[in-house]
Write a protein that holds these residues in place. Sequence first.
Motif, PDB file in Angstrom:
ATOM      1  N   PHE A 157     -38.525  28.270  39.462  1.00  0.00           N
ATOM      2  CA  PHE A 157     -39.848  28.017  40.109  1.00  0.00           C
ATOM      3  C   PHE A 157     -39.266  27.662  41.651  1.00  0.00           C
ATOM      4  CE2 PHE A 157     -39.921  26.337  35.862  1.00  0.00           C
ATOM      5  CZ  PHE A 157     -40.780  27.431  35.478  1.00  0.00           C
ATOM      6  N   PHE A 158     -38.254  27.236  41.871  1.00  0.00           N
ATOM      7  CA  PHE A 158     -37.468  26.552  43.217  1.00  0.00           C
ATOM      8  C   PHE A 158     -36.875  27.612  44.126  1.00  0.00           C
ATOM      9  CE2 PHE A 158     -38.159  23.365  39.693  1.00  0.00           C
ATOM     10  CZ  PHE A 158     -39.034  22.681  40.237  1.00  0.00           C
ATOM     11  N   ARG A 163     -41.164  32.218  43.726  1.00  0.00           N
ATOM     12  CA  ARG A 163     -42.502  31.549  43.852  1.00  0.00           C
ATOM     13  C   ARG A 163     -43.825  32.145  43.279  1.00  0.00           C
ATOM     14  NH1 ARG A 163     -41.760  27.639  48.072  1.00  0.00           N
ATOM     15  NH2 ARG A 163     -39.693  26.678  47.663  1.00  0.00           N
ATOM     16  N   SER A 166     -43.849  30.651  39.760  1.00  0.00           N
ATOM     17  CA  SER A 166     -44.280  29.111  39.838  1.00  0.00           C
ATOM     18  C   SER A 166     -45.443  28.822  39.856  1.00  0.00           C
ATOM     19  CB  SER A 166     -43.313  28.611  41.089  1.00  0.00           C
ATOM     20  OG  SER A 166     -44.397  28.864  42.381  1.00  0.00           O
ATOM     21  N   LEU A 169     -47.422  26.933  36.816  1.00  0.00           N
ATOM     22  CA  LEU A 169     -46.941  25.635  36.539  1.00  0.00           C
ATOM     23  C   LEU A 169     -48.363  24.774  36.943  1.00  0.00           C
ATOM     24  CD1 LEU A 169     -43.706  24.865  38.298  1.00  0.00           C
ATOM     25  CD2 LEU A 169     -44.107  24.943  35.888  1.00  0.00           C
ATOM     26  N   ILE A 189     -43.302  21.945  45.727  1.00  0.00           N
ATOM     27  CA  ILE A 189     -43.950  23.203  45.758  1.00  0.00           C
ATOM     28  C   ILE A 189     -45.573  22.824  45.378  1.00  0.00           C
ATOM     29  CG2 ILE A 189     -41.858  24.532  44.823  1.00  0.00           C
ATOM     30  CD1 ILE A 189     -43.123  24.309  42.074  1.00  0.00           C
TER      31      ILE A 189
END
Length: 407
Positions: A157-158, A163, A166, A169, A189
Amino acid sequence: MYQLAIYLYLCGVAIASLFNKKVRTMWRGERQALRILKEKVNPNAQYVWFHAASLGEFEQGRPLMERLRKVHPEYKILLTFFSPSGYEVRKNYEGADIVCYLPLDTIRNSRRFLRAVRPCMAFFIKYEFWYNYLHILKHRNVPVYSVSSIFRPDQIFFRWYGRQYSFVLKCFTRFFVQNEYSKELLAKIGITNVDVVGDTRFDRVAQIKEAARQLPLVSAFKGDAQVFVAGSSWPPDEDIFIPFFNEHKDWKMIIAPHVIGEDHLRQIESKVAGKVVRYTQATQENVKDADCLIIDCFGLLSSVYQYGEVAYVGGGFGVGIHNVLEAAVWDMPVIFGPNNQRFQEAQRLKAVGGGFEIASEDDFRRVMSSFMNDPSALAHASSEAGRYVQSLVGVTEKILKLIGLIG
């Protein structure tokens, strides 16, 4: 890209199932899940869905399931697993109305699964982030909670290339994370629906302690002696602590090996210089004068810890340490090997003086000698270990209050 990866994984699992029994068990279980749901789901009931990848995550979710069942009996509980190591052990868990595998996260599977269950809310334990299931739940406005989750900067995710993934989430209604660092990472994020509440494992070990069994044979073995308990030990661990107690017969030793096999049991027996008794062969008479008791069956370790003064938790010279909280909850200092960096509870135990990292036999001798020679040092370490665990109990109540399921 995610969809392609899932289908490639699906093909790999199908092929691997021809050669690997564990993979074959999982493959069959996933294919049977929709049939199980069709047979067991009550269309007039409201289901709360808990998903745990494996047995460890199940133990984290268990306090929530049992508390929810108590305060809201009108809900039915669906429990799903991804791994056979969770499902095969807990497929008859009485705290859930339906237990089954979670079919692999294809769009078709996700739609069929959620159409069959129609959950009113869902809890994903720790590291579970299934893209298709989560997006469909969000589309259907089903509240979804991530429980006892913990995040690290090396997660996809980071990273710049993660991205797009991510975005999954953003499907969560709320995150209940273990620490402030996880909250800070998520904020970077744009994820701000986060509460730092801790880890439900602390509630679980408190439950286990409360329900611990009295073990007369272990009590007879202990007598008036001080006892060292080694839990989930591996041969590299045993090579470190057994020589020490061969020289110090004033303490007794209990060993609960991680792998219970005849070869391993005989290996342990050959290393111990004194009298060794296996638990399954113990009697009130032969166990009293034994120097070492080997727990050669499963399911007793969490109750065995109550008879010890110092604990050693194995795995630290391999892939990683096992559960240190089950020992610490009994007000016992916990010794473990060097591979413990990924385990937040081990780091905190070290910081408060209730946990001790060793990298060699000399390190172990130094720590154990300090406990033997200085009762106040042992008492302080014991107190700090127990205080640490008790200070973090109560996560289940916090989560259910924040969701609004209890007042």
